[in-house]
Design a protein around this motif. Structure first.
Motif, PDB file in Angstrom:
ATOM      1  N   SER A 158     -28.011  31.061 -23.313  1.00 52.81           N
ATOM      2  CA  SER A 158     -28.163  31.782 -24.587  1.00 52.81           C
ATOM      3  C   SER A 158     -29.246  31.156 -25.451  1.00 52.81           C
ATOM      4  N   GLU A 159     -29.481  29.860 -25.271  1.00 56.85           N
ATOM      5  CA  GLU A 159     -30.575  29.230 -26.014  1.00 56.85           C
ATOM      6  C   GLU A 159     -31.914  29.724 -25.489  1.00 56.85           C
ATOM      7  N   GLU A 210     -32.395  32.580 -24.214  1.00 54.93           N
ATOM      8  CA  GLU A 210     -32.538  33.939 -24.745  1.00 54.93           C
ATOM      9  C   GLU A 210     -32.978  33.936 -26.199  1.00 54.93           C
ATOM     10  N   ALA A 211     -32.471  32.977 -26.965  1.00 55.58           N
ATOM     11  CA  ALA A 211     -32.903  32.858 -28.362  1.00 55.58           C
ATOM     12  C   ALA A 211     -34.382  32.484 -28.409  1.00 55.58           C
ATOM     13  N   GLU A 218     -36.593  35.446 -28.039  1.00 57.78           N
ATOM     14  CA  GLU A 218     -36.835  36.206 -29.266  1.00 57.78           C
ATOM     15  C   GLU A 218     -37.974  35.581 -30.065  1.00 57.78           C
ATOM     16  N   ASP A 274     -29.504  22.796 -30.997  1.00 57.05           N
ATOM     17  CA  ASP A 274     -28.589  23.887 -31.306  1.00 57.05           C
ATOM     18  C   ASP A 274     -29.324  25.084 -31.875  1.00 57.05           C
ATOM     19  N   ILE A 275     -30.186  25.656 -31.057  1.00 59.90           N
ATOM     20  CA  ILE A 275     -31.059  26.735 -31.536  1.00 59.90           C
ATOM     21  C   ILE A 275     -30.278  27.926 -32.044  1.00 59.90           C
ATOM     22  N   THR A 276     -29.235  28.296 -31.327  1.00 63.53           N
ATOM     23  CA  THR A 276     -28.542  29.534 -31.692  1.00 63.53           C
ATOM     24  C   THR A 276     -27.885  29.416 -33.056  1.00 63.53           C
ATOM     25  N   ALA A 277     -27.525  28.227 -33.438  1.00 66.75           N
ATOM     26  CA  ALA A 277     -26.969  28.043 -34.779  1.00 66.75           C
ATOM     27  C   ALA A 277     -28.075  27.973 -35.821  1.00 66.75           C
ATOM     28  N   PRO A 315     -29.665  32.027 -36.791  1.00 67.92           N
ATOM     29  CA  PRO A 315     -28.694  33.118 -36.682  1.00 67.92           C
ATOM     30  C   PRO A 315     -29.324  34.470 -36.957  1.00 67.92           C
ATOM     31  N   PHE A 322     -30.304  38.766 -30.724  1.00 68.66           N
ATOM     32  CA  PHE A 322     -30.775  38.824 -29.351  1.00 68.66           C
ATOM     33  C   PHE A 322     -29.791  39.546 -28.447  1.00 68.66           C
ATOM     34  N   SER A 370     -27.701  39.805 -25.330  1.00 68.44           N
ATOM     35  CA  SER A 370     -27.135  38.957 -24.295  1.00 68.44           C
ATOM     36  C   SER A 370     -26.726  39.863 -23.153  1.00 68.44           C
TER      37      SER A 370
END
Lengths: 213, 159
Positions: A30-31, A33-34, A37, A194-197, A200, A204, A206
């Motif tokens: 998920s990172e 994927e972030a 973006e 902690d990119i996804t945090a 926010p 993206f 998923s």
């Protein structure tokens, strides 16, 4: 897999598959994927071709500064691992990976050596260090006369160039950085942990969402 | 002043010329230290030991990749506007300028919080913010125009 089917229906190349990239780096799927973006936003700012060109990289770093930066240019060249004049998503993730806090020091030391070895000769020469010092002075608006610059170079080389051959090789660099770890602070971006945090607001897609719709 | 009382123990001040070889520029800089000198002083101790070149280089902002990630909080270049109006008046003008630029402004005491009123565009949110802030700045400065004292900005064009 097709998990990165964005609205542009960009085909995912094998070496840019988020699962593959996650397995090769310190990032989770998920990172990655972030990061995709972020990559999309940077790579479409001037030319929308799925690649980050130098002007787009410069724009992303400095927003509106016009003059080219020696350091940014050098980092761009290193990110462009395949020497194609542009950075694709795989390059982007793998290069950013080096800046991850969990990545071992050796990798960071190696990257920083290549960074400062401006002409890629395998050595950091005195004129290269001078170029970088001058660039730093220009960037920060500090004024130093030539004599002071030379004295800084003298002191630097007497500290780092142990075998006194007038240039710094990888081993000398490793030893020097081990004694001065603060020099590597530029090689770590803490929030990569902690990119996804941290981002926010990046919406993206998923793979889960794709399955539902 | 000619009175003997004032003359007692009076020793006229003497001026010394103690710095030789200093040119005018140095004198000017001594009186009005520029930001550059302050920076240099902070980073270069005037002792015989010079800083290591790599420590100097590592200070470069250009080597800081966090710019790639910065969105709303990117404040590398600050724009400062000075207003001659009273606080309440100024706050009202800020709110008006914000409305002009499609920003929502929330006031709490003497602070103002602003954020875009619409949804963020998916593509290049950063340049969207940049345009918003440029609009806001333009609008605000024209509202303050009559009594605008100074506008210090790294992006002078925006003011």
């Amino acid at each position: 897999m097709g998990c990165l089917q964005s609205k542009h229906r960009r085909k995912v190349r094998a070496w840019e598959d988020p699962f593959v990239l996650a397995s090769q780096t310190a990032f989770s799927v998920s990172e990655v994927e972030a990061l995709f973006e972020l990559f999309k936003s940077i790579s479409s700012s001037v030319v929308d071709d799925g690649l980050i060109h130098k002007e787009e990289f410069q724009l992303a770093l400095f927003q509106n500064r016009k003059e080219e930066s020696l350091f940014a240019s050098r980092i761009f060249d290193l990110f462009d691992a395949k020497h194609r004049g542009s950075i694709d998503f795989g390059d982007f993730v793998r290069s950013l990976n080096v800046f991850h806090p969990n990545i071992p020091q050796e990798d960071k030391i190696e990257f920083s050596f290549k960074l400062y070895d401006l002409d890629s000769t395998g050595f950091i020469e005195r004129q290269e260090v001078r170029r970088m010092v001058v660039a730093l002075l220009r960037e920060s608006g500090m004024i130093l006369d030539d004599e002071s610059i030379e004295r800084i170079l003298d002191k630097t080389f007497s500290e780092v160039d142990v075998n006194r051959d007038g240039k710094i090789d990888k081993l000398e660099w490793q030893e020097f950085v081990s004694k001065n770890p603060s020099l590597l602070k530029i090689m770590t971006l803490p929030y990569l942990r902690d990119i996804t945090a941290t981002f926010p607001s990046f919406v993206f897609n998923s793979e889960l969402e794709e399955i539902v719709t | 002043m000619e009175d003997a009382w004032f003359q007692m123990d009076y020793v006229p001040a003497l001026a010394y010329e103690c710095e030789e070889g200093k040119d005018d520029a140095d004198d000017v800089r001594a009186v009005y230290p520029s930001e550059q000198d302050m920076e240099a002083d902070k980073q270069m101790p005037k002792s015989s030991s010079f800083i290591n070149a790599f420590q100097l280089i590592a200070m470069s902002q250009d080597l800081d990749l966090s710019g790639l990630f910065e969105e709303k909080d990117e404040v590398k270049e600050k724009v400062m506007l000075v207003s001659d109006h009273a606080i309440d008046d100024t706050m009202t003008k800020i709110q008006a300028a914000a409305a002009d630029a499609n920003l929502l402004a929330e006031r709490s005491n003497n602070k103002m919080k602003m954020y875009p009123s619409g949804k963020l565009p998916r593509r290049s949110p950063r340049s969207y913010f940049f345009n918003l802030s440029a609009e806001f700045c333009k609008s605000l400065s024209s509202l303050l125009k009559g009594k605008l004292m100074s506008c210090v900005a790294a992006q002078a064009e925006e003011c």
